[in-house]
Design a protein around this motif. Sequence first.
Motif, PDB file in Angstrom:
ATOM      1  N   GLY A   8      39.950  37.162  34.889  1.00  0.00           N
ATOM      2  CA  GLY A   8      39.193  36.830  33.678  1.00  0.00           C
ATOM      3  C   GLY A   8      38.584  35.458  33.796  1.00  0.00           C
ATOM      4  O   GLY A   8      37.490  35.207  33.339  1.00  0.00           O
ATOM      5  N   GLY A   9      39.317  34.563  34.407  1.00  0.00           N
ATOM      6  CA  GLY A   9      38.774  33.279  34.794  1.00  0.00           C
ATOM      7  C   GLY A   9      38.440  32.316  33.684  1.00  0.00           C
ATOM      8  O   GLY A   9      38.603  32.598  32.500  1.00  0.00           O
ATOM      9  N   GLY A  10      37.950  31.161  34.062  1.00  0.00           N
ATOM     10  CA  GLY A  10      37.511  30.168  33.116  1.00  0.00           C
ATOM     11  C   GLY A  10      38.621  29.693  32.222  1.00  0.00           C
ATOM     12  O   GLY A  10      39.790  29.699  32.585  1.00  0.00           O
ATOM     13  N   ASN A  11      38.235  29.262  31.048  1.00  0.00           N
ATOM     14  CA  ASN A  11      39.195  28.703  30.108  1.00  0.00           C
ATOM     15  C   ASN A  11      39.520  29.674  28.980  1.00  0.00           C
ATOM     16  O   ASN A  11      39.684  29.278  27.832  1.00  0.00           O
ATOM     17  N   LYS A  12      39.634  30.968  29.333  1.00  0.00           N
ATOM     18  CA  LYS A  12      40.025  31.984  28.365  1.00  0.00           C
ATOM     19  C   LYS A  12      41.539  31.964  28.288  1.00  0.00           C
ATOM     20  O   LYS A  12      42.226  32.818  28.826  1.00  0.00           O
ATOM     21  N   LEU A  13      42.058  30.966  27.591  1.00  0.00           N
ATOM     22  CA  LEU A  13      43.488  30.709  27.555  1.00  0.00           C
ATOM     23  C   LEU A  13      44.164  31.515  26.471  1.00  0.00           C
ATOM     24  O   LEU A  13      43.557  31.883  25.474  1.00  0.00           O
TER      25      LEU A  13
END
Lengths: 115, 114
Positions: free
Chosen positions: B97-102
């Motif tokens: 999913g990557g990135g800053n999808k926290l």
Amino acid sequence: KAGVTQTPRYLIKTRGQQVTLSCSPISGHRSVSWYQQTPGQGLQFLFEYFSETQRNKGNFPGRFSGRQFSNSRSEMNVSTLELGDSALYLCASSLFASQGQDELFFGEGSRLTVL
Amino acid sequence: KNQVEQSPQSLIILEGKNCTLQCNYTVSPFSNLRWYKQDTGRGPVSLTIMTFSENTKSNGRYTATLDADTKQSSLHITASQLSDSASYICVVSPLTGGGNKLTFGTGTQLKVEL
């Protein structure tokens, strides 16, 4: 070095209106992500932008949208406001968007109240 | 269902005492696990970031541990101070999913009293 700046800090709207929130990232940071924080749900990811492109999107309705400009500043817009949209909207910036490994720097947030 | 659960929900301790906050997660695989401190009315501030291969990370009086086998993390605060009164949030970054999808926990509200 200036931190992440969010404007406005506080705003009050009525149901059905729309709102635009602004975020200026730390100088040199190219990734901007947005989060909604409510007492019941905690922090939830809205979307992330990197180099003017939306990289990821959370599970929010289409009323929530955003964009990023060439100078990395970002705006998010909420249309047709509902009471449940009342929340603290936080913006965070990081150097890149490399699999979420970069440290995030949060702004102070924009507190939206919908009446 | 929230994939990051924190306990206790709230905690009151006396100044100078130690405390430990817990975080259980189901997010898998994950890139890293973070602990943030959020003062009332302020944005969260990063305390520690640990990759799945790290067991412990310290930042002053804050020490985070990670057990990837049991999917548990803890944040230990030593010699608490009044300024430690805040919400402590456990955050997991998924590998896909990557990135800053926290994914955020709902936090532990800590109050330090005299």
